[in-house]
Design a protein around this motif. Structure first.
Motif, PDB file in Angstrom:
ATOM      1  N   GLY A  67     -75.832   1.034   5.339  1.00 24.55           N
ATOM      2  CA  GLY A  67     -75.759   2.403   4.851  1.00 24.55           C
ATOM      3  C   GLY A  67     -74.350   2.939   4.776  1.00 24.55           C
ATOM      4  N   ALA A  68     -73.474   2.451   5.647  1.00 29.05           N
ATOM      5  CA  ALA A  68     -72.079   2.891   5.626  1.00 29.05           C
ATOM      6  C   ALA A  68     -71.241   2.048   4.687  1.00 29.05           C
ATOM      7  N   ALA A  69     -71.574   0.756   4.570  1.00 27.65           N
ATOM      8  CA  ALA A  69     -70.730  -0.154   3.805  1.00 27.65           C
ATOM      9  C   ALA A  69     -71.047  -0.158   2.319  1.00 27.65           C
ATOM     10  N   VAL A  70     -72.284   0.104   1.972  1.00 27.02           N
ATOM     11  CA  VAL A  70     -72.700   0.005   0.569  1.00 27.02           C
ATOM     12  C   VAL A  70     -72.954   1.410   0.032  1.00 27.02           C
ATOM     13  N   LYS A  71     -72.127   1.844  -0.905  1.00 28.80           N
ATOM     14  CA  LYS A  71     -72.264   3.184  -1.486  1.00 28.80           C
ATOM     15  C   LYS A  71     -72.729   3.070  -2.937  1.00 28.80           C
ATOM     16  N   ASP A  72     -71.778   2.903  -3.848  1.00 30.13           N
ATOM     17  CA  ASP A  72     -72.135   2.884  -5.263  1.00 30.13           C
ATOM     18  C   ASP A  72     -71.795   1.559  -5.957  1.00 30.13           C
ATOM     19  N   ASP A  73     -71.402   0.576  -5.187  1.00 30.65           N
ATOM     20  CA  ASP A  73     -71.066  -0.729  -5.755  1.00 30.65           C
ATOM     21  C   ASP A  73     -72.055  -1.758  -5.214  1.00 30.65           C
ATOM     22  N   ALA A  74     -72.932  -2.235  -6.090  1.00 28.06           N
ATOM     23  CA  ALA A  74     -73.959  -3.186  -5.642  1.00 28.06           C
ATOM     24  C   ALA A  74     -73.344  -4.477  -5.123  1.00 28.06           C
ATOM     25  N   GLU A  75     -72.133  -4.817  -5.588  1.00 31.10           N
ATOM     26  CA  GLU A  75     -71.483  -6.037  -5.130  1.00 31.10           C
ATOM     27  C   GLU A  75     -71.123  -5.957  -3.652  1.00 31.10           C
ATOM     28  N   ASP A  76     -70.968  -4.728  -3.129  1.00 31.06           N
ATOM     29  CA  ASP A  76     -70.634  -4.593  -1.717  1.00 31.06           C
ATOM     30  C   ASP A  76     -71.740  -5.152  -0.832  1.00 31.06           C
ATOM     31  N   LEU A  77     -72.987  -5.026  -1.267  1.00 35.89           N
ATOM     32  CA  LEU A  77     -74.088  -5.589  -0.477  1.00 35.89           C
ATOM     33  C   LEU A  77     -73.974  -7.102  -0.415  1.00 35.89           C
ATOM     34  N   THR A  78     -73.573  -7.734  -1.535  1.00 33.98           N
ATOM     35  CA  THR A  78     -73.365  -9.185  -1.547  1.00 33.98           C
ATOM     36  C   THR A  78     -72.206  -9.568  -0.634  1.00 33.98           C
ATOM     37  N   ARG A  79     -71.117  -8.802  -0.692  1.00 38.15           N
ATOM     38  CA  ARG A  79     -69.955  -9.086   0.171  1.00 38.15           C
ATOM     39  C   ARG A  79     -70.333  -8.945   1.642  1.00 38.15           C
ATOM     40  N   LEU A  80     -71.101  -7.919   1.962  1.00 36.29           N
ATOM     41  CA  LEU A  80     -71.511  -7.716   3.348  1.00 36.29           C
ATOM     42  C   LEU A  80     -72.414  -8.846   3.814  1.00 36.29           C
ATOM     43  N   ARG A  81     -73.362  -9.242   2.982  1.00 36.51           N
ATOM     44  CA  ARG A  81     -74.267 -10.336   3.360  1.00 36.51           C
ATOM     45  C   ARG A  81     -73.479 -11.633   3.555  1.00 36.51           C
ATOM     46  N   GLU A  83     -62.147  -6.132   9.620  1.00 36.89           N
ATOM     47  CA  GLU A  83     -62.074  -7.279   8.725  1.00 36.89           C
ATOM     48  C   GLU A  83     -62.596  -6.933   7.331  1.00 36.89           C
ATOM     49  N   LEU A  84     -63.668  -6.156   7.262  1.00 39.50           N
ATOM     50  CA  LEU A  84     -64.188  -5.742   5.964  1.00 39.50           C
ATOM     51  C   LEU A  84     -63.230  -4.793   5.258  1.00 39.50           C
ATOM     52  N   ARG A  85     -62.500  -4.012   6.028  1.00 35.93           N
ATOM     53  CA  ARG A  85     -61.529  -3.069   5.453  1.00 35.93           C
ATOM     54  C   ARG A  85     -60.306  -3.797   4.917  1.00 35.93           C
ATOM     55  N   GLU A  86     -59.831  -4.791   5.649  1.00 32.20           N
ATOM     56  CA  GLU A  86     -58.590  -5.465   5.295  1.00 32.20           C
ATOM     57  C   GLU A  86     -58.797  -6.668   4.383  1.00 32.20           C
ATOM     58  N   GLY A  87     -60.048  -7.166   4.277  1.00 31.31           N
ATOM     59  CA  GLY A  87     -60.283  -8.346   3.464  1.00 31.31           C
ATOM     60  C   GLY A  87     -59.701  -9.599   4.070  1.00 31.31           C
ATOM     61  N   ARG A  88     -59.602  -9.640   5.377  1.00 35.64           N
ATOM     62  CA  ARG A  88     -59.039 -10.795   6.074  1.00 35.64           C
ATOM     63  C   ARG A  88     -59.591 -10.818   7.487  1.00 35.64           C
ATOM     64  N   THR A  89     -59.979 -12.000   7.965  1.00 36.98           N
ATOM     65  CA  THR A  89     -60.498 -12.100   9.320  1.00 36.98           C
ATOM     66  C   THR A  89     -59.356 -12.109  10.326  1.00 36.98           C
ATOM     67  N   ALA A  90     -59.719 -11.948  11.595  1.00 38.38           N
ATOM     68  CA  ALA A  90     -58.716 -11.967  12.657  1.00 38.38           C
ATOM     69  C   ALA A  90     -58.021 -13.322  12.744  1.00 38.38           C
ATOM     70  N   ASP A  91     -58.676 -14.381  12.257  1.00 39.58           N
ATOM     71  CA  ASP A  91     -58.076 -15.718  12.252  1.00 39.58           C
ATOM     72  C   ASP A  91     -57.201 -15.970  11.032  1.00 39.58           C
ATOM     73  N   GLY A  92     -57.132 -14.984  10.131  1.00 38.54           N
ATOM     74  CA  GLY A  92     -56.281 -15.117   8.952  1.00 38.54           C
ATOM     75  C   GLY A  92     -56.976 -15.620   7.711  1.00 38.54           C
ATOM     76  N   ASP A  93     -58.291 -15.816   7.771  1.00 37.33           N
ATOM     77  CA  ASP A  93     -59.028 -16.295   6.591  1.00 37.33           C
ATOM     78  C   ASP A  93     -59.232 -15.146   5.613  1.00 37.33           C
ATOM     79  N   ALA A  94     -58.946 -15.411   4.338  1.00 31.36           N
ATOM     80  CA  ALA A  94     -59.131 -14.388   3.313  1.00 31.36           C
ATOM     81  C   ALA A  94     -60.603 -14.262   2.963  1.00 31.36           C
ATOM     82  N   MET A  95     -61.024 -13.054   2.619  1.00 29.41           N
ATOM     83  CA  MET A  95     -62.396 -12.785   2.216  1.00 29.41           C
ATOM     84  C   MET A  95     -62.382 -11.621   1.240  1.00 29.41           C
ATOM     85  N   ASP A  96     -63.487 -11.404   0.552  1.00 31.80           N
ATOM     86  CA  ASP A  96     -63.567 -10.317  -0.410  1.00 31.80           C
ATOM     87  C   ASP A  96     -63.585  -8.980   0.336  1.00 31.80           C
TER      88      ASP A  96
END
Length: 350
Positions: free
Chosen positions: A322-336, A268-281
């Protein structure tokens, strides 16, 4: 090369030596010149053949493997491209092990890669003492592959400077390598039957040093896509994580329900969409299958060596950042946001 217990990752021809030997013994199909086995046997080695006790080692489209093998049986090199973590390097290793019995003729591309590391260099003590002689020549993977009928693997070719990439032009077009410092027959090496090159490039780095048009014409390009099917990716991550944990001294396997949560999160984090079809960042980081295996491995090590238990969902949260957040601080916000808004709404599969 022999396998020893303290080797972290033996090459494919060592790990699967018994399967390779059995396939060669029973291989009665026609073989391309210089090949260690036929295309059919190589395909079964890579894709698996349960009837013969051969395990599947690459999860992907078998027709992709067929095209790769056919390309190598011609006079063109093979270029594998795709997102990071889609097993391009694994596929090149398996093909090299099957075709030539040696997957260790490898060049790791990078900004510091030089032509000497690709073609040949010199033993400078002998060079000063005796001048340029064949004995003073130190072959690099390309020269070795041409002499031994080997398949050379060039990893991440687009990370190399353009002038370094283009030293492959004469090797791939003329199938020869000149050593101008020598004279006589030793000044020119001609590739033996079976020699070829497999290069890889991930789509995130292809623009770093774009290949010249002339070099591109020397390769057939094949794209390795991420695993589309959930069950296939789930089984692969579970099997690989279990193997790595056992090699790390962890006697327990990851619980299937925890692995289901992990693989679902990665997809879901890779595709930006949940299994139910909801869009996400979507994450800017590539949430690849290889990264999922790494996280599953870390979860098991964390749980066993810190608590003496099998991993639980809390270990996913602790190791995922550690795997999801590399050099983009916004990724931590998206993950949270994903963990807070999407995960609590999920239900296990019936």
């Amino acid at each position: 090369m022999s396998s020893t217990p303290d080797v972290q990752r033996p090459p494919a021809e060592v790990r699967f030596a018994a399967e390779l030997e059995a396939l060669r013994r029973s291989d009665t199909a026609a073989r391309p010149p210089g090949w260690a086995m036929s295309l059919d046997a190589a395909r079964r080695f890579i894709c698996g053949d349960p009837a013969r006790g051969v395990t599947a080692k690459f999860v992907g489209d078998p027709s992709l493997v067929d095209r790769c093998l056919v390309t190598l049986a011609t006079s063109r090199g093979l270029m594998l491209i795709g997102e990071p973590g889609t097993a391009k390097s694994l596929l090149s290793e398996l093909i090299a092990a099957a075709v030539s019995g040696d997957s260790t003729l490898t060049i790791q591309g990078g900004a510091a890669t030089t032509e000497d590391q690709i073609k040949y260099s010199w033993n400078y003590a002998m060079l000063v003492a005796d001048g340029p002689t064949p004995a003073a020549l130190v072959p690099a993977p390309m020269l070795t592959g041409m002499v031994r009928s080997g398949v050379v693997r060039f990893e991440e070719i687009t990370r190399c400077p353009l002038e370094v990439q283009d030293c492959l032009l004469s090797l791939l077009s003329e199938r020869s390598l000149a050593v101008p410092e020598l004279s006589g027959p030793e000044a020119m090496t001609f590739a033996r039957q079976g020699f070829n090159v497999i290069a890889t490039a991930n789509t995130r780095d292809r623009g770093v040093n774009e290949m010249s048009a002339a070099l591109k014409r020397s390769f057939n390009f094949e794209t390795v896509f991420p695993i589309a099917d959930f069950d296939t990716e789930y089984r692969l991550v579970l099997d690989e994580a279990t193997r790595l944990l056992h090699e790390s001294g962890v006697p327990v396997s990851p619980p299937p329900d925890v692995m289901e949560v992990l693989v679902t999160a990665f997809r879901e984090l890779r595709e930006g969409r949940t299994a139910d079809g909801d869009a996400m960042d979507p994450m800017s980081t590539v949430m690849s299958t290889a990264e999922a295996v790494s996280v599953a491995h870390a979860m098991g090590v964390r749980a066993w060596y810190l608590r003496g238990t099998e991993p639980d969902p809390g270990d996913i949260v602790a190791t995922l950042a550690g795997a999801a957040v590399k050099d983009d601080a916004e990724d931590l916000t998206r993950l949270r946001r994903y963990l807070e808004q999407q995960v609590p709404r999920k239900r296990g599969r019936a």
